[in-house]
Design a protein around this motif. Structure first.
Motif, PDB file in Angstrom:
ATOM      1  N   SER A   1      -1.990   3.807  -5.092  1.00 39.20           N
ATOM      2  CA  SER A   1      -1.546   2.508  -4.543  1.00 39.20           C
ATOM      3  C   SER A   1      -0.798   2.690  -3.226  1.00 39.20           C
ATOM      4  O   SER A   1      -0.829   1.812  -2.358  1.00 39.20           O
ATOM      5  CB  SER A   1      -0.681   1.756  -5.552  1.00 39.20           C
ATOM      6  OG  SER A   1       0.562   2.395  -5.699  1.00 39.20           O
TER       7      SER A   1
ATOM      8  N   ARG B   1      -0.151   2.339   2.997  1.00 38.64           N
ATOM      9  CA  ARG B   1      -0.318   3.158   4.202  1.00 38.64           C
ATOM     10  C   ARG B   1      -1.426   2.579   5.093  1.00 38.64           C
ATOM     11  O   ARG B   1      -1.307   2.570   6.324  1.00 38.64           O
ATOM     12  CB  ARG B   1      -0.659   4.607   3.824  1.00 38.64           C
ATOM     13  CG  ARG B   1       0.529   5.374   3.278  1.00 38.64           C
ATOM     14  CD  ARG B   1       0.123   6.753   2.767  1.00 38.64           C
ATOM     15  NE  ARG B   1       1.290   7.472   2.299  1.00 38.64           N
ATOM     16  CZ  ARG B   1       2.078   8.231   3.069  1.00 38.64           C
ATOM     17  NH1 ARG B   1       1.775   8.415   4.341  1.00 38.64           N
ATOM     18  NH2 ARG B   1       3.137   8.820   2.567  1.00 38.64           N
TER      19      ARG B   1
ATOM     20  N   SER C   1       7.523   2.274   4.721  1.00 40.26           N
ATOM     21  CA  SER C   1       8.488   1.583   3.863  1.00 40.26           C
ATOM     22  C   SER C   1       8.808   0.188   4.389  1.00 40.26           C
ATOM     23  O   SER C   1       9.098  -0.724   3.612  1.00 40.26           O
ATOM     24  CB  SER C   1       9.781   2.382   3.733  1.00 40.26           C
ATOM     25  OG  SER C   1       9.542   3.552   3.013  1.00 40.26           O
TER      26      SER C   1
ATOM     27  N   ARG D   1       3.186  -7.130  -0.587  1.00 44.86           N
ATOM     28  CA  ARG D   1       3.229  -6.656  -1.971  1.00 44.86           C
ATOM     29  C   ARG D   1       2.414  -7.573  -2.891  1.00 44.86           C
ATOM     30  O   ARG D   1       1.689  -7.106  -3.756  1.00 44.86           O
ATOM     31  CB  ARG D   1       4.669  -6.567  -2.496  1.00 44.86           C
ATOM     32  CG  ARG D   1       5.553  -5.615  -1.730  1.00 44.86           C
ATOM     33  CD  ARG D   1       6.690  -5.094  -2.582  1.00 44.86           C
ATOM     34  NE  ARG D   1       6.186  -4.168  -3.578  1.00 44.86           N
ATOM     35  CZ  ARG D   1       5.975  -2.867  -3.350  1.00 44.86           C
ATOM     36  NH1 ARG D   1       6.230  -2.339  -2.192  1.00 44.86           N
ATOM     37  NH2 ARG D   1       5.495  -2.098  -4.308  1.00 44.86           N
TER      38      ARG D   1
ATOM     39  N   ARG E   1       5.073   3.048  -6.983  1.00 39.74           N
ATOM     40  CA  ARG E   1       6.513   2.863  -7.200  1.00 39.74           C
ATOM     41  C   ARG E   1       6.798   1.762  -8.227  1.00 39.74           C
ATOM     42  O   ARG E   1       7.846   1.752  -8.855  1.00 39.74           O
ATOM     43  CB  ARG E   1       7.214   2.452  -5.889  1.00 39.74           C
ATOM     44  CG  ARG E   1       6.994   3.386  -4.708  1.00 39.74           C
ATOM     45  CD  ARG E   1       7.638   4.739  -4.952  1.00 39.74           C
ATOM     46  NE  ARG E   1       7.555   5.605  -3.772  1.00 39.74           N
ATOM     47  CZ  ARG E   1       6.445   6.148  -3.292  1.00 39.74           C
ATOM     48  NH1 ARG E   1       5.294   5.935  -3.899  1.00 39.74           N
ATOM     49  NH2 ARG E   1       6.478   6.927  -2.232  1.00 39.74           N
ATOM     50  N   ASP E   2       5.874   0.819  -8.341  1.00 35.83           N
ATOM     51  CA  ASP E   2       6.106  -0.361  -9.180  1.00 35.83           C
ATOM     52  C   ASP E   2       4.971  -0.561 -10.178  1.00 35.83           C
ATOM     53  O   ASP E   2       4.721  -1.664 -10.634  1.00 35.83           O
ATOM     54  CB  ASP E   2       6.194  -1.616  -8.277  1.00 35.83           C
ATOM     55  CG  ASP E   2       4.918  -1.825  -7.474  1.00 35.83           C
ATOM     56  OD1 ASP E   2       4.133  -0.852  -7.340  1.00 35.83           O
ATOM     57  OD2 ASP E   2       4.678  -2.944  -6.996  1.00 35.83           O
TER      58      ASP E   2
ATOM     59  N   ARG F   1      13.016   7.138   2.889  1.00 37.53           N
ATOM     60  CA  ARG F   1      12.054   6.378   2.076  1.00 37.53           C
ATOM     61  C   ARG F   1      12.572   6.161   0.652  1.00 37.53           C
ATOM     62  O   ARG F   1      12.422   5.083   0.088  1.00 37.53           O
ATOM     63  CB  ARG F   1      10.702   7.095   2.042  1.00 37.53           C
ATOM     64  CG  ARG F   1       9.906   6.812   3.288  1.00 37.53           C
ATOM     65  CD  ARG F   1       8.441   6.940   3.038  1.00 37.53           C
ATOM     66  NE  ARG F   1       8.025   8.319   2.981  1.00 37.53           N
ATOM     67  CZ  ARG F   1       6.965   8.739   2.303  1.00 37.53           C
ATOM     68  NH1 ARG F   1       6.243   7.893   1.601  1.00 37.53           N
ATOM     69  NH2 ARG F   1       6.625   9.997   2.327  1.00 37.53           N
TER      70      ARG F   1
ATOM     71  N   ASP G   1      12.917   2.482  -0.649  1.00 27.62           N
ATOM     72  CA  ASP G   1      12.086   2.137  -1.820  1.00 27.62           C
ATOM     73  C   ASP G   1      12.948   1.717  -3.020  1.00 27.62           C
ATOM     74  O   ASP G   1      12.563   0.835  -3.788  1.00 27.62           O
ATOM     75  CB  ASP G   1      11.210   3.336  -2.242  1.00 27.62           C
ATOM     76  CG  ASP G   1      10.132   3.671  -1.217  1.00 27.62           C
ATOM     77  OD1 ASP G   1       9.866   2.836  -0.337  1.00 27.62           O
ATOM     78  OD2 ASP G   1       9.563   4.772  -1.292  1.00 27.62           O
TER      79      ASP G   1
ATOM     80  N   ARG H   1      15.173  -1.871  -1.937  1.00 26.00           N
ATOM     81  CA  ARG H   1      14.580  -3.103  -1.387  1.00 26.00           C
ATOM     82  C   ARG H   1      14.619  -4.226  -2.426  1.00 26.00           C
ATOM     83  O   ARG H   1      14.659  -3.963  -3.637  1.00 26.00           O
ATOM     84  CB  ARG H   1      13.142  -2.830  -0.922  1.00 26.00           C
ATOM     85  CG  ARG H   1      12.215  -2.571  -2.057  1.00 26.00           C
ATOM     86  CD  ARG H   1      10.789  -2.332  -1.621  1.00 26.00           C
ATOM     87  NE  ARG H   1      10.010  -1.964  -2.772  1.00 26.00           N
ATOM     88  CZ  ARG H   1       9.103  -1.008  -2.812  1.00 26.00           C
ATOM     89  NH1 ARG H   1       8.829  -0.306  -1.745  1.00 26.00           N
ATOM     90  NH2 ARG H   1       8.452  -0.760  -3.924  1.00 26.00           N
TER      91      ARG H   1
HETATM   92  O1   DC Z   1       3.037   7.255  -2.531  1.00 23.74           O
HETATM   93  P1   DC Z   1       3.146   7.245  -1.006  1.00 23.74           P
HETATM   94  O2   DC Z   1       4.228   8.119  -0.457  1.00 23.74           O
HETATM   95  O3   DC Z   1       1.834   7.479  -0.341  1.00 23.74           O
HETATM   96  O4   DC Z   1       3.577   5.747  -0.663  1.00 23.74           O
HETATM   97  C1   DC Z   1       3.790   5.340   0.646  1.00 23.74           C
HETATM   98  C2   DC Z   1       4.887   4.288   0.701  1.00 23.74           C
HETATM   99  O5   DC Z   1       4.394   3.078   0.102  1.00 23.74           O
HETATM  100  C3   DC Z   1       6.186   4.627  -0.003  1.00 23.74           C
HETATM  101  O6   DC Z   1       7.219   4.900   0.926  1.00 23.74           O
HETATM  102  C4   DC Z   1       6.542   3.401  -0.801  1.00 23.74           C
HETATM  103  C5   DC Z   1       5.379   2.499  -0.727  1.00 23.74           C
HETATM  104  N1   DC Z   1       4.788   2.180  -2.017  1.00 23.74           N
HETATM  105  C6   DC Z   1       5.265   1.086  -2.690  1.00 23.74           C
HETATM  106  O7   DC Z   1       6.215   0.455  -2.239  1.00 23.74           O
HETATM  107  N2   DC Z   1       4.684   0.696  -3.846  1.00 23.74           N
HETATM  108  C7   DC Z   1       3.652   1.383  -4.359  1.00 23.74           C
HETATM  109  N3   DC Z   1       3.095   0.959  -5.502  1.00 23.74           N
HETATM  110  C8   DC Z   1       3.173   2.533  -3.700  1.00 23.74           C
HETATM  111  C9   DC Z   1       3.764   2.919  -2.534  1.00 23.74           C
END
Ligand code: DC
Length: 231
Positions: free
Chosen positions: A36, A41, A108, A117, A138-139, A188, A192, A195
């Protein structure tokens, strides 16, 4: 007897190997894998390419006005040679570009935006509607798939994560310093986790794996056993 196809959420801090773990689970159990973070990105890369962000002081309302998500199509295509999925932005493979330090430095900011989102979560839920999926982010266990049968929260000490990422980028030929990576990860993690929109928090029902001292094989074994208990 066919085994049930469950949903597996892998959340955790930046650069702690979530995608390595999620991919290993997906390969082992023949599940679909979705990164995700690659979606956030790809949106970030689009914003950079279209001159919508060039500084961290960018105002949210400017992005809200100028970033038209209807112009962005993100998909994943399996690359037979590399035996992994590549991320596509509007038909172009952007797998390498989305991993650059420039995208990492701005992602971020993009991932904080509520409208971004909402759109990504809806796309992710659509991708996982039939189960048999491992998604990392992350979520995922808190917002995208709150009913996932298995939730893993992966973490590791920030210096260890920075060292691993540094070696990876240097091996690819990127000109980066260890300190730059450490700063990027610390920032980050902070953005993360603090927020307003779906912050990175450990779901109460998640199993925590701290892989600071584990090899990839050791961490995979722990995860495979967790999956098997759910089948
Ligand atoms: O997993 P990653 O480092 O490639 O994710 C890139 C950025 O995207 C990370 O700083 C936080 C965000 N992210 C997010 O907020 N929610 C997600 N489900 C996945 C990534």
């Amino acid at each position: 007897m066919t085994l049930k196809k469950i949903t597996i959420a892998v959340d955790g801090h930046s650069s702690c190997g979530k995608s390595t773990l999620a991919k290993a689970i997906a390969t082992h159990f023949a599940y679909k894998y979705i990164d995700s973070g690659a979606m956030y990105r790809a949106v970030t890369l689009y914003a950079i390419q279209n001159q919508l962000i060039d500084s961290k002081d960018i105002k949210k309302d400017i992005l809200e006005n100028d970033l038209n998500l209807n112009k962005i199509i993100i998909d994943f295509k399996y690359n037979e040679t590399k035996k992994k999925s590549d991320t596509y932005l509007n038909g172009h493979c952007v797998e390498n570009e989305i991993r650059s330090i420039e995208v990492s430095n701005f992602v971020s900011l993009i991932a904080e935006l509520k409208f971004v989102r909402q759109k990504m979560v809806a796309l992710q839920q659509g991708m996982g509607k039939d189960g048999g999926i491992v998604m990392d982010g992350r979520d995922i266990g808190t917002v995208v798939f709150p009913n996932a049968e298995l939730k893993i929260f992966l973490t590791a000490q920030v210096e260890i994560r920075a060292e691993r990422r540094f070696k990876e980028l240097i091996a690819k030929g990127d000109q980066v310093s260890f300190q730059e990576i450490l700063n990027n990860l610390t920032t980050r993690d902070r953005i993360d986790s603090t927020r307003e929109e779906s912050p990175l928090i450990q779901s109460k029902d998640a199993v925590v794996i701290d892989n600071s001292r584990y090899t990839i094989e050791e961490q995979n074994l722990i995860a495979f056993q967790l999956v098997e208990k759910c089948l």
